[in-house]
Design a protein around this motif. Structure first.
Motif, PDB file in Angstrom:
ATOM      1  N   ARG A 137       0.830  -1.209   0.000  1.00 48.14           N
ATOM      2  CA  ARG A 137       0.000   0.000   0.000  1.00 48.14           C
ATOM      3  C   ARG A 137       0.864   1.259   0.000  1.00 48.14           C
ATOM      4  NH1 ARG A 137      -2.623   1.517   5.641  1.00 48.14           N
ATOM      5  NH2 ARG A 137      -0.456   2.129   5.916  1.00 48.14           N
ATOM      6  N   ASP A 138       1.828   1.298   0.933  1.00 50.83           N
ATOM      7  CA  ASP A 138       2.612   2.524   1.078  1.00 50.83           C
ATOM      8  C   ASP A 138       3.485   2.781  -0.150  1.00 50.83           C
ATOM      9  OD1 ASP A 138       1.359   2.833   3.442  1.00 50.83           O
ATOM     10  OD2 ASP A 138       3.016   2.166   4.700  1.00 50.83           O
ATOM     11  N   LYS A 139       4.006   1.693  -0.724  1.00 52.41           N
ATOM     12  CA  LYS A 139       4.833   1.837  -1.916  1.00 52.41           C
ATOM     13  C   LYS A 139       3.987   2.345  -3.097  1.00 52.41           C
ATOM     14  CE  LYS A 139       7.789  -1.305  -4.581  1.00 52.41           C
ATOM     15  NZ  LYS A 139       8.223  -2.703  -4.653  1.00 52.41           N
ATOM     16  N   VAL A 140       2.801   1.763  -3.258  1.00 55.56           N
ATOM     17  CA  VAL A 140       1.936   2.160  -4.381  1.00 55.56           C
ATOM     18  C   VAL A 140       1.481   3.614  -4.196  1.00 55.56           C
ATOM     19  CG1 VAL A 140      -0.309   1.762  -5.472  1.00 55.56           C
ATOM     20  CG2 VAL A 140       1.177  -0.170  -4.970  1.00 55.56           C
ATOM     21  N   ILE A 141       1.074   3.969  -2.973  1.00 53.97           N
ATOM     22  CA  ILE A 141       0.602   5.343  -2.750  1.00 53.97           C
ATOM     23  C   ILE A 141       1.731   6.333  -3.033  1.00 53.97           C
ATOM     24  CG2 ILE A 141      -0.154   6.996  -0.967  1.00 53.97           C
ATOM     25  CD1 ILE A 141      -1.850   4.746   0.267  1.00 53.97           C
ATOM     26  N   LYS A 142       2.909   6.050  -2.502  1.00 53.70           N
ATOM     27  CA  LYS A 142       4.038   6.968  -2.673  1.00 53.70           C
ATOM     28  C   LYS A 142       4.375   7.149  -4.154  1.00 53.70           C
ATOM     29  CE  LYS A 142       8.759   7.555  -1.049  1.00 53.70           C
ATOM     30  NZ  LYS A 142       9.874   6.716  -1.467  1.00 53.70           N
ATOM     31  N   ARG A 143       4.488   6.023  -4.859  1.00 56.43           N
ATOM     32  CA  ARG A 143       4.917   6.097  -6.249  1.00 56.43           C
ATOM     33  C   ARG A 143       3.851   6.726  -7.151  1.00 56.43           C
ATOM     34  NH1 ARG A 143       8.867   2.900  -8.389  1.00 56.43           N
ATOM     35  NH2 ARG A 143       8.288   3.977 -10.313  1.00 56.43           N
ATOM     36  N   VAL A 144       2.585   6.401  -6.943  1.00 55.81           N
ATOM     37  CA  VAL A 144       1.538   6.957  -7.814  1.00 55.81           C
ATOM     38  C   VAL A 144       1.451   8.468  -7.610  1.00 55.81           C
ATOM     39  CG1 VAL A 144      -0.959   7.027  -8.241  1.00 55.81           C
ATOM     40  CG2 VAL A 144       0.215   4.825  -8.103  1.00 55.81           C
ATOM     41  N   LEU A 145       1.452   8.906  -6.350  1.00 54.53           N
ATOM     42  CA  LEU A 145       1.345  10.355  -6.102  1.00 54.53           C
ATOM     43  C   LEU A 145       2.566  11.094  -6.656  1.00 54.53           C
ATOM     44  CD1 LEU A 145      -0.191  10.469  -2.485  1.00 54.53           C
ATOM     45  CD2 LEU A 145      -1.389  10.644  -4.683  1.00 54.53           C
ATOM     46  N   GLN A 146       3.709  10.406  -6.623  1.00 55.55           N
ATOM     47  CA  GLN A 146       4.954  11.014  -7.111  1.00 55.55           C
ATOM     48  C   GLN A 146       5.025  11.003  -8.648  1.00 55.55           C
ATOM     49  OE1 GLN A 146       8.425   9.270  -4.986  1.00 55.55           O
ATOM     50  NE2 GLN A 146       9.240   8.879  -7.036  1.00 55.55           N
ATOM     51  N   ASP A 147       4.596   9.898  -9.256  1.00 58.27           N
ATOM     52  CA  ASP A 147       4.792   9.732 -10.705  1.00 58.27           C
ATOM     53  C   ASP A 147       3.643  10.294 -11.554  1.00 58.27           C
ATOM     54  OD1 ASP A 147       7.020   8.424  -9.874  1.00 58.27           O
ATOM     55  OD2 ASP A 147       6.376   6.413 -10.476  1.00 58.27           O
ATOM     56  N   VAL A 148       2.479  10.511 -10.957  1.00 59.37           N
ATOM     57  CA  VAL A 148       1.334  10.982 -11.753  1.00 59.37           C
ATOM     58  C   VAL A 148       0.966  12.406 -11.322  1.00 59.37           C
ATOM     59  CG1 VAL A 148      -1.050  10.518 -12.452  1.00 59.37           C
ATOM     60  CG2 VAL A 148       0.461   8.608 -11.841  1.00 59.37           C
TER      61      VAL A 148
END
Ligand code: PMP
Length: 389
Positions: A268-279
């Motif tokens: 969860r934390d990895k997906v949230i961090k990366r999506v908010l950062q990359d999109v």
């Protein structure tokens, strides 16, 4: 193509270990607990053994468990059953704005039968504020129902605080714990819960089975009238294979929950961090910290959740746009609207939920796929272009 399934909130596979424990009860031990012969006794033993063992999963007494056909029936028995049994004491019921649709619809029905329903608003993260809830209570309030956690945005409510207030005021407290089961240690005494609805599939047991926890002294009227099974509270021949399956699922869950929860938190934390950062122009729905370990819920400006879902489907990734119970309607999620989003924002939402059979690479695959899908859909979106981005 390897399918990546990230919609565990709407349906879970039955754990093969659960199926193994259920199998003997379909043929070899097929009895009806109402029969007085040996074959019936075997079924009674399985039923009462399951009741005792499943009670431990929620730190309850076995006598306070009623088996049902699933969460919807448990919720009906809790809300309708309690309201009808206690209407002489009062006719006011308090629920939150972000309850599951089953609770909203029962509340609507009860309102048509003369009950007064008050809905407590939530904040921008979907959190119920206990002081706001307390201000809604009246002398004639007989029942509070607040879901343990949102099946959509994953926000976990301050259940122990709500339970404490209900207890102090002598009001029954029901919680629909379907979204939280298997992700949170459910303890009816710690949280002063009087009525609690659970489903079997949400802990990797079979569908069509559930239970209602009912504390002594918090009686309900039956809503299923018939042969008087389950101490007259839920008539109909008991589904012994299903009940054994739910018991097996609960015991496996008790053992595996701590390690599962920490694994899901990592995803969860990895997906949230990366999506908010990359999109660009992406946002998290729900609470930043008070959220279920398995839940990541986003919204993307200028595009629709359905288009993202279909693009990810083409890439072999299964996700949800919101509540599966209403995903076939065009109505935006009542939960997202209650958090203050406007219709377009609510429609741009995407829900990812992790579960037991996900592997590390599933998180990586969705992190890789989302930015490209969103960027492509935005090139086609008049709303996003018009916004001048
Ligand atoms: N409550 C919540 C939070 C749910 O997500 C659901 C749907 N899974 C239900 C109640 C109703 O459950 P069921 O359809 O299994 O009766």
């Amino acid at each position: 193509m390897d399918e990546v399934y990230l919609d565990y909130q709407s349906s879970k596979p039955v754990d093969p270990r659960v199926i193994e424990e259920m199998m003997p009860y379909f043929h070899d031990r097929f009895g009806n607990p109402s029969s007085l012969h040996k074959v019936g006794d075997t079924a009674t033993d399985a039923l009462e053994d399951s009741r005792k063992r499943i009670a431990k999963f929620i730190h309850a007494d076995a006598d306070d468990i009623v088996f049902t056909s699933g969460a919807t029936e448990s919720i009906n028995l809790a809300l309708m059953g309690y309201a009808l049994k206690n209407k002489k004491k009062g006719n006011h019921i308090v629920i939150s704005e972000i309850e599951h649709i089953s609770i909203h619809n029962i509340a609507k029905y009860l309102a048509s039968q003369g009950f007064e329903i008050t809905k407590v608003p939530v904040d921008q993260y979907g959190l119920v504020h206990v002081d706001k809830l307390e201000r809604k209570l009246k002398d004639n309030t007989i029942l509070i129902s607040v879901g343990y956690a949102s099946n959509e945005i994953g926000t976990v409510q301050p259940i122990a605080e709500i339970g404490k207030i209900a207890k102090e005021r002598g009001i029954a407290f029901h919680t629909d714990a379907v979204a939280a089961e298997g992700l949170v240690d459910l303890d009816v005494n710690r949280d002063s819960i009087d009525l609690m609805s659970l489903s079997s599939n949400d802990i990797y047991g079979p569908k069509g089975v559930g239970l209602l926890y009912m504390r002594k002294g918090f009686r309900v009227n039956p809503i299923m009238i018939g042969g008087g099974q389950e101490r007259g509270l839920r008539s109909g021949t008991e589904d012994i294979p299903g009940i054994v399956g739910m018991r097996a699922a609960a015991e496996i869950m008790t053992k595996e929950m701590p390690s599962e929860v920490s694994r899901f938190k990592n995803y969860r934390d990895k997906v949230i961090k990366r999506v908010l950062q990359d999109v660009p122009d992406s946002h998290l729905n729900g609470h930043p910290t008070e959220r279920l370990a398995s839940n990541a819920h986003f919204r993307f400006d200028g595009i629709e959740g359905e288009s993202i879902l279909l693009s990810l489907k083409d890439k072999g990734i299964s996700v949800a746009t919101g509540s599966a119970c209403s995903s076939k309607t065009l109505e935006p999620s009542h939960t997202l609207i209650a958090t203050g989003l406007v219709h377009e924002e609510a429609h741009g939402s995407l829900e990812l939920t992790f579960g037991r059979f996900n592997v590390d690479s599933d998180a990586d695959k969705v992190i890789e796929a989302i930015p490209g899908v969103v960027a492509h859909l935005r090139t086609l979106s008049p709303i996003y272009t018009c916004a001048g981005r």
